[in-house]
Design a protein around this motif. Structure first.
Motif, PDB file in Angstrom:
ATOM      1  N   UNK A 182       0.481  -1.291   0.066  1.00  0.00           N
ATOM      2  CA  UNK A 182      -0.122  -0.073  -0.417  1.00  0.00           C
ATOM      3  C   UNK A 182       0.841   1.020   0.230  1.00  0.00           C
ATOM      4  N   UNK A 183       1.664   1.330   0.766  1.00  0.00           N
ATOM      5  CA  UNK A 183       3.033   2.372   0.742  1.00  0.00           C
ATOM      6  C   UNK A 183       3.225   2.199  -0.492  1.00  0.00           C
ATOM      7  N   UNK A 184       3.904   1.232  -1.576  1.00  0.00           N
ATOM      8  CA  UNK A 184       4.152   2.215  -3.195  1.00  0.00           C
ATOM      9  C   UNK A 184       3.134   2.368  -3.704  1.00  0.00           C
ATOM     10  N   UNK A 185       1.947   1.687  -3.379  1.00  0.00           N
ATOM     11  CA  UNK A 185       0.708   2.367  -3.875  1.00  0.00           C
ATOM     12  C   UNK A 185       0.729   3.931  -4.125  1.00  0.00           C
ATOM     13  N   UNK A 186       0.778   4.050  -3.351  1.00  0.00           N
ATOM     14  CA  UNK A 186       0.514   5.612  -2.195  1.00  0.00           C
ATOM     15  C   UNK A 186       1.257   6.336  -3.139  1.00  0.00           C
ATOM     16  N   UNK A 187       2.896   5.584  -3.343  1.00  0.00           N
ATOM     17  CA  UNK A 187       3.842   6.918  -4.368  1.00  0.00           C
ATOM     18  C   UNK A 187       4.915   6.339  -3.452  1.00  0.00           C
TER      19      UNK A 187
END
Length: 270
Positions: A182-187
């Protein structure tokens, strides 16, 4: 151990203050990895009664600033009452999905055991990404309730208790394992992923921390656990050596910084 399966939920502020001490190991690890420095602005999302704001204030010093955000008026009031330290500590009432901070104004930020409760963890991480300056660091810590184990002879009832916890009692019960993705998907760029598994040996502490009695009662009332077996399982927990544990995942990530390629370092964090 309190044998009343209908024991009420403890006062939220008192609960959070007590649990701040119970999870000290992973909290200290997260704070060290955040590398908070003098003069920075640090943000604690879902700060509750402000149990950990003093650590941020000490690290950023008189030239820095600490912002605590919580959506509960009672929590905000308690955090303001407890606020102290060399750095100015400002408590703001607000929601994790729409943080009351200026975009790009935060050097260091933390969300600790909050995303498991929010409506939309991805949206909350998106709001956090907007609040952090390029190069800023973020620390996330969440349990994965699928890993909850309570030692007892009746394994099936223990498993039923964990299933009830993950499917009913906790909104985002498997958020721990999803944090890095989720952190990676948030940028964000994920730098470190760690797993800690605190072990509780005191049944009274575990009952308070994990809600063993009150959630067993809820599981019985909802038809997830047979009443006789559930009552017997709960009572057995205080009749001998006790053990319970649940894994807490910690993710350190940054906004716009690529981690160093170090296979040895990476493998040590798996």
């Amino acid at each position: 151990m309190n044998r009343d399966l209908g024991a009420p939920r403890p006062d939220q502020a008192a609960y959070m203050l007590r649990m701040a001490g119970t999870g000290r190991t992973y909290k200290e690890q997260l704070l060290a990895l955040l590398d908070v420095r003098a003069g920075q602005t640090a943000l604690d999302v879902g700060c509750g009664p402000g149990a950990d704001l003093g650590d941020f204030s000490r690290l950023v010093g008189a030239g820095g600033r600490v912002i605590g955000v919580d959506r509960g008026p009672a929590m905000v009031a308690e955090a303001r009452r407890r606020a102290s330290g060399p750095a100015p500590v400002e408590i703001r009432e607000g929601d994790a999905h729409a943080l009351p901070v200026e975009p790009g104004s935060v050097d260091r930020a933390r969300i600790d055991r909050v995303l498991m409760h929010v409506d939309d963890p991805a949206a909350a991480l998106g709001a956090l990404h907007r609040a952090v300056r390029p190069g800023g660091l973020v620390g996330l810590a969440e349990p994965d309730w699928d890993t909850l184990v309570v030692d007892a002879d009746d394994l099936e009832t223990g498993r039923a208790f964990t299933r009830f916890t993950t499917t009913v009692a906790v909104r985002n019960a498997t958020i721990g394992r999803r944090l890095a993705r989720l952190a990676e998907e948030a940028g964000f760029t994920v730098l470190t992923v760690l797993a800690n598994t605190p072990v509780l040996r005191d049944p009274e502490v575990a009952d308070y921390a994990l809600g063993l009695g009150r959630n067993t009662r809820k599981a019985i009332d909802a038809g997830h656990i047979d009443e006789e077996r559930g009552t017997r399982w709960f009572e057995s927990l205080s009749q001998g050596p006790f053990l319970a544990s649940c894994t807490v995942f910690t993710v350190i990530c940054s906004r716009g910084v690529t981690p160093m390629a170090d296979p040895d370092e990476a493998s040590s964090h798996i």
